[in-house]
Scaffold this motif. Sequence first.
Motif, PDB file in Angstrom:
ATOM      1  N   THR A 514     -13.991 -39.591   5.834  1.00  0.00           N
ATOM      2  CA  THR A 514     -15.053 -38.725   6.358  1.00  0.00           C
ATOM      3  C   THR A 514     -15.392 -39.169   7.764  1.00  0.00           C
ATOM      4  N   ASP A 515     -15.965 -38.209   8.520  1.00  0.00           N
ATOM      5  CA  ASP A 515     -16.332 -38.505   9.901  1.00  0.00           C
ATOM      6  C   ASP A 515     -17.630 -37.769  10.202  1.00  0.00           C
ATOM      7  N   LYS A 516     -18.606 -38.430  10.770  1.00  0.00           N
ATOM      8  CA  LYS A 516     -19.888 -37.829  11.107  1.00  0.00           C
ATOM      9  C   LYS A 516     -19.803 -36.942  12.335  1.00  0.00           C
ATOM     10  N   ASP A 517     -18.762 -37.084  13.132  1.00  0.00           N
ATOM     11  CA  ASP A 517     -18.686 -36.364  14.395  1.00  0.00           C
ATOM     12  C   ASP A 517     -18.291 -34.894  14.201  1.00  0.00           C
ATOM     13  N   LEU A 518     -17.213 -34.664  13.511  1.00  0.00           N
ATOM     14  CA  LEU A 518     -16.630 -33.323  13.472  1.00  0.00           C
ATOM     15  C   LEU A 518     -17.103 -32.570  12.241  1.00  0.00           C
ATOM     16  N   PRO A 519     -17.136 -31.254  12.309  1.00  0.00           N
ATOM     17  CA  PRO A 519     -17.435 -30.485  11.092  1.00  0.00           C
ATOM     18  C   PRO A 519     -16.299 -30.604  10.097  1.00  0.00           C
ATOM     19  N   ALA A 520     -16.584 -30.213   8.876  1.00  0.00           N
ATOM     20  CA  ALA A 520     -15.605 -30.397   7.797  1.00  0.00           C
ATOM     21  C   ALA A 520     -14.337 -29.598   8.043  1.00  0.00           C
ATOM     22  N   VAL A 521     -14.453 -28.450   8.725  1.00  0.00           N
ATOM     23  CA  VAL A 521     -13.272 -27.603   8.918  1.00  0.00           C
ATOM     24  C   VAL A 521     -12.326 -28.211   9.944  1.00  0.00           C
ATOM     25  N   GLY A 522     -12.856 -28.875  10.953  1.00  0.00           N
ATOM     26  CA  GLY A 522     -12.011 -29.354  12.037  1.00  0.00           C
ATOM     27  C   GLY A 522     -11.565 -30.795  11.939  1.00  0.00           C
ATOM     28  N   GLN A 523     -11.772 -31.445  10.812  1.00  0.00           N
ATOM     29  CA  GLN A 523     -11.388 -32.843  10.688  1.00  0.00           C
ATOM     30  C   GLN A 523      -9.867 -32.996  10.606  1.00  0.00           C
ATOM     31  N   LYS A 524      -9.387 -34.045  11.262  1.00  0.00           N
ATOM     32  CA  LYS A 524      -7.965 -34.407  11.192  1.00  0.00           C
ATOM     33  C   LYS A 524      -7.882 -35.924  11.218  1.00  0.00           C
ATOM     34  N   PHE A 525      -7.339 -36.521  10.133  1.00  0.00           N
ATOM     35  CA  PHE A 525      -7.277 -37.961   9.998  1.00  0.00           C
ATOM     36  C   PHE A 525      -5.821 -38.391   9.799  1.00  0.00           C
ATOM     37  N   TYR A 526      -5.568 -39.641  10.229  1.00  0.00           N
ATOM     38  CA  TYR A 526      -4.250 -40.250  10.080  1.00  0.00           C
ATOM     39  C   TYR A 526      -4.428 -41.589   9.369  1.00  0.00           C
ATOM     40  N   PHE A 527      -3.576 -41.864   8.387  1.00  0.00           N
ATOM     41  CA  PHE A 527      -3.666 -43.075   7.574  1.00  0.00           C
ATOM     42  C   PHE A 527      -2.393 -43.901   7.771  1.00  0.00           C
ATOM     43  N   LYS A 528      -2.581 -45.238   7.831  1.00  0.00           N
ATOM     44  CA  LYS A 528      -1.431 -46.132   7.969  1.00  0.00           C
ATOM     45  C   LYS A 528      -1.850 -47.542   7.582  1.00  0.00           C
ATOM     46  N   SER A 529      -0.840 -48.418   7.469  1.00  0.00           N
ATOM     47  CA  SER A 529      -1.109 -49.832   7.190  1.00  0.00           C
ATOM     48  C   SER A 529      -1.280 -50.584   8.515  1.00  0.00           C
ATOM     49  N   PRO A 530      -2.046 -51.672   8.498  1.00  0.00           N
ATOM     50  CA  PRO A 530      -2.194 -52.451   9.733  1.00  0.00           C
ATOM     51  C   PRO A 530      -0.835 -52.981  10.224  1.00  0.00           C
ATOM     52  N   ARG A 531      -0.659 -52.987  11.539  1.00  0.00           N
ATOM     53  CA  ARG A 531       0.622 -53.431  12.095  1.00  0.00           C
ATOM     54  C   ARG A 531       0.830 -54.943  11.925  1.00  0.00           C
ATOM     55  N   ASP A 532      -0.217 -55.731  11.993  1.00  0.00           N
ATOM     56  CA  ASP A 532      -0.063 -57.182  11.958  1.00  0.00           C
ATOM     57  C   ASP A 532       0.013 -57.734  10.537  1.00  0.00           C
ATOM     58  N   ILE A 533      -0.127 -56.889   9.538  1.00  0.00           N
ATOM     59  CA  ILE A 533      -0.059 -57.351   8.151  1.00  0.00           C
ATOM     60  C   ILE A 533       1.105 -56.650   7.468  1.00  0.00           C
ATOM     61  N   ARG A 534       2.013 -57.495   6.912  1.00  0.00           N
ATOM     62  CA  ARG A 534       3.166 -56.935   6.205  1.00  0.00           C
ATOM     63  C   ARG A 534       2.941 -57.104   4.703  1.00  0.00           C
ATOM     64  N   ASN A 535       2.829 -56.001   4.028  1.00  0.00           N
ATOM     65  CA  ASN A 535       2.566 -56.001   2.591  1.00  0.00           C
ATOM     66  C   ASN A 535       3.852 -55.630   1.851  1.00  0.00           C
ATOM     67  N   ARG A 536       4.394 -56.602   1.068  1.00  0.00           N
ATOM     68  CA  ARG A 536       5.631 -56.366   0.329  1.00  0.00           C
ATOM     69  C   ARG A 536       5.375 -55.676  -1.022  1.00  0.00           C
ATOM     70  N   ASN A 537       4.117 -55.536  -1.386  1.00  0.00           N
ATOM     71  CA  ASN A 537       3.816 -54.966  -2.694  1.00  0.00           C
ATOM     72  C   ASN A 537       3.434 -53.488  -2.623  1.00  0.00           C
TER      73      ASN A 537
END
Length: 797
Positions: A514-537
């Motif tokens: 969720t984001d307080k800035d944008l209205p619900a219709v215009g939200q666009k989010f991107y998800f990823k893992s941190p670059r400095d942490i390598r998770n083998r699981n």
Amino acid sequence: MLMGNCFLLFLWCILDKGFVAPLHSPSHSRMGKDHHKNTGGLRRHGIPGVQRVKRGWVWNQFFVLEEYMGSEPQYVGKLHSDLDKGDSMVKYTLSGEGAGSIFTIEPTTGDIHALRSLDREEKSYYTLRAQAVDILTGRPLEPESEFIIKVQDINDNEPKFLEGPYKASVPEMSPIGTYVTQVTATDADDPTYGNSARIVYSILHGQPYFSVDAKTGVVRTALPNMDREVKEMYQVLIQAKDMGGQLGGLAGTTIINITLTDVNDNPPRFSKSIFHLRVPESSPVGSAVGSIKAHDLDSGKNAEVEYSIVPGDGGSMFDIHSSEHTQEGVVVLKKGLDYESRKTYSFKVEALNAHLDPRYLHLGPYKDTATVKVSVLDVDEPPVFSRPSYTMEVYEDTPVGIVIGAVTAQDLDAGNSPIRYSIEWLRDSENYFEIDPVEGTISTSEPLDREGVAQHNISVVATKVNNPLLFSTVTVIVNVLDVNEFPPEPAFPYESFVCENAKVGQLIQIISATDKDLPAVGQKFYFKSPRDIRNRNFTVRDFGNNTAGIVTRRAGFSRRVHNLYSVPVVVEDSGYPIRSSTGTLGVRVCACDPDGTLLSCSAQVDFLSVGLSTGALIAILLCVIILLVIVVLYTGLKRHKKKDALMSSKEDVRDNVIHYDDEGGGEEDTEAFDMGTLRNPKAMKETAFHRDAQPEDRPRTRTVESAEDDEDIRAYINQKLHENHISTSAPPYDSLATYAYEGEGSVAESLSSIESWPLGPEEDYRSMTEWGLHFKTLAGIFAEQKTQASEDTENKQ
């Protein structure tokens, strides 16, 4: 009437003397005399007569005049027999209808009289019976005879109209002879006698408009083109007279109310050629300006008028509708008026009959036209804004006092008054803006926060300086634009779980943000893992629709080795500048069914299935107790055998050598066997067995470690085994029984160390999970060991 009655009486007397009296003939007289003599002789001698005598008296029907008004009984007729010699020896009797009450007879003379007045309309004739008897003996002289007395009709009933008075109608303008109605009169007198019931019809009142047929009573029009608009109702008096209408006949009358029905023979006509109407310029569209009317002398549907505006210069501003009740044409405003632009309008209106009759079209056109002039009245109007509403935009971090837009209004009247602007506040908390009263520019007066209020509605009032009571209001919508000042916040649960038997690439949790800035219709989010942490699981997989999934990167997890993992997730928005935040999802390792159903998430090893029933648990406990008893017995038996010496004699090689190669020791062997050949005078050390779990696709082996003093036993067993494998055609004296299974029906199949295969250090242990629920824990132990070993190797690297 008196003359008529006298005439009828005269006719009756003639008929009575000529036809009604008994007929006498010479033969009848002689026969009557002889008969009388014979009868007299018979009477004298007292002997009854047996000779059949022919009747000697005859009479026909009699007539009696109805409504007789004389003081004496009315003479009807006379009965006479040929046997009556006038010596009063014959007696006449009368019986039948009215005998004695209405009619009476003189016994000796045979004269018949009517005792009272009779009415033919009540009863037209009477049937009676006459008898002539001997006055002395009472014996009949003649057979009984029947005759009729008929009541003679007189004209004592006038014609009557039973259905009157009548109502009828006929269309106006009908030609001569048009059928109107038919009247019928009835007369109670006898229609078969004379003219008493012969009726003739005539008109006493209603000429010369109508006529009546003298015989049938049919009423018809007698004048052409009778106009309903001149006279609508007519009353006609009809007379019905009997006796064929002759003098002395009786008469009856009735009334016919005749109505002329309307036909469309009149066109609509305007009372004047020009109609003047006035309307204020402030009248709303659709309001009535005035009405005009064209008069039609007809009635009903024939008087309905349809109005229409003839196309022209001023007709486009107005419309006209026909009123069903008043038959007026109502002029309606079609467009807005402006006195300053145009002050008068003129157009023509046409009135036309809605229902035309083709029979009267030759009389002329059934329409009329008139001119309508409309004068526009000047009205002092409020100011008019240039737009019906205004929309403005401003960023939430805009400094106070910045102009964000302007509104304009003007006075359209001839005076052209100056305009002053103001803001109408509905609540004190909305004082975020201010307006210049002369220019109409709007600026901010307070800092704006889109997260607090994203949109402001302002009502701006424009007032005329010359007339402050006239003002207009317009709505101004101010949209506060967003500035990307808040990072997105992960929206997922604090903790999730993964099954111990999870596979590679398995989705275990869906996450969002969720984001307080944008209205619900215009939200666009991107998800990823941190670059400095390598998770083998685990890894984060972005689905591209503002959601992502936590996916496993390996298979097999163990609660005892590591029961909780932390998975960091980075969420970025699409604003400028880009803002991001990191959230952590806890993933707990849990035991699950093969279908993924959660069983337990505790760190201890569960040797029993969570879903077992109470009966199954009791059965398992009993099996464990039995196994413990067997182990104790087996241990005690071994200790007892250690005390005995091993048989030293090897001469009898036909002793049975029973070889058990399973952990449990031959549950299915029920035959006796001899272990004497394996007896050792020295104490034997317990043999330790070690079995490693390996995949079934490789052979399994079992190693047996013995003490040094057991070499002779091993050599003996190896020799016998070697002989058994080589000499397959001729079995030795010794026999070898091999037990390769725990028992028939075991899901684990053979657990014998002889049929086991050696395991390599890198072999896959996961095939144990396919052996059943009881081997899952063992497979988990091997998996944990391998996982721990791989993690130690990675940490060293």
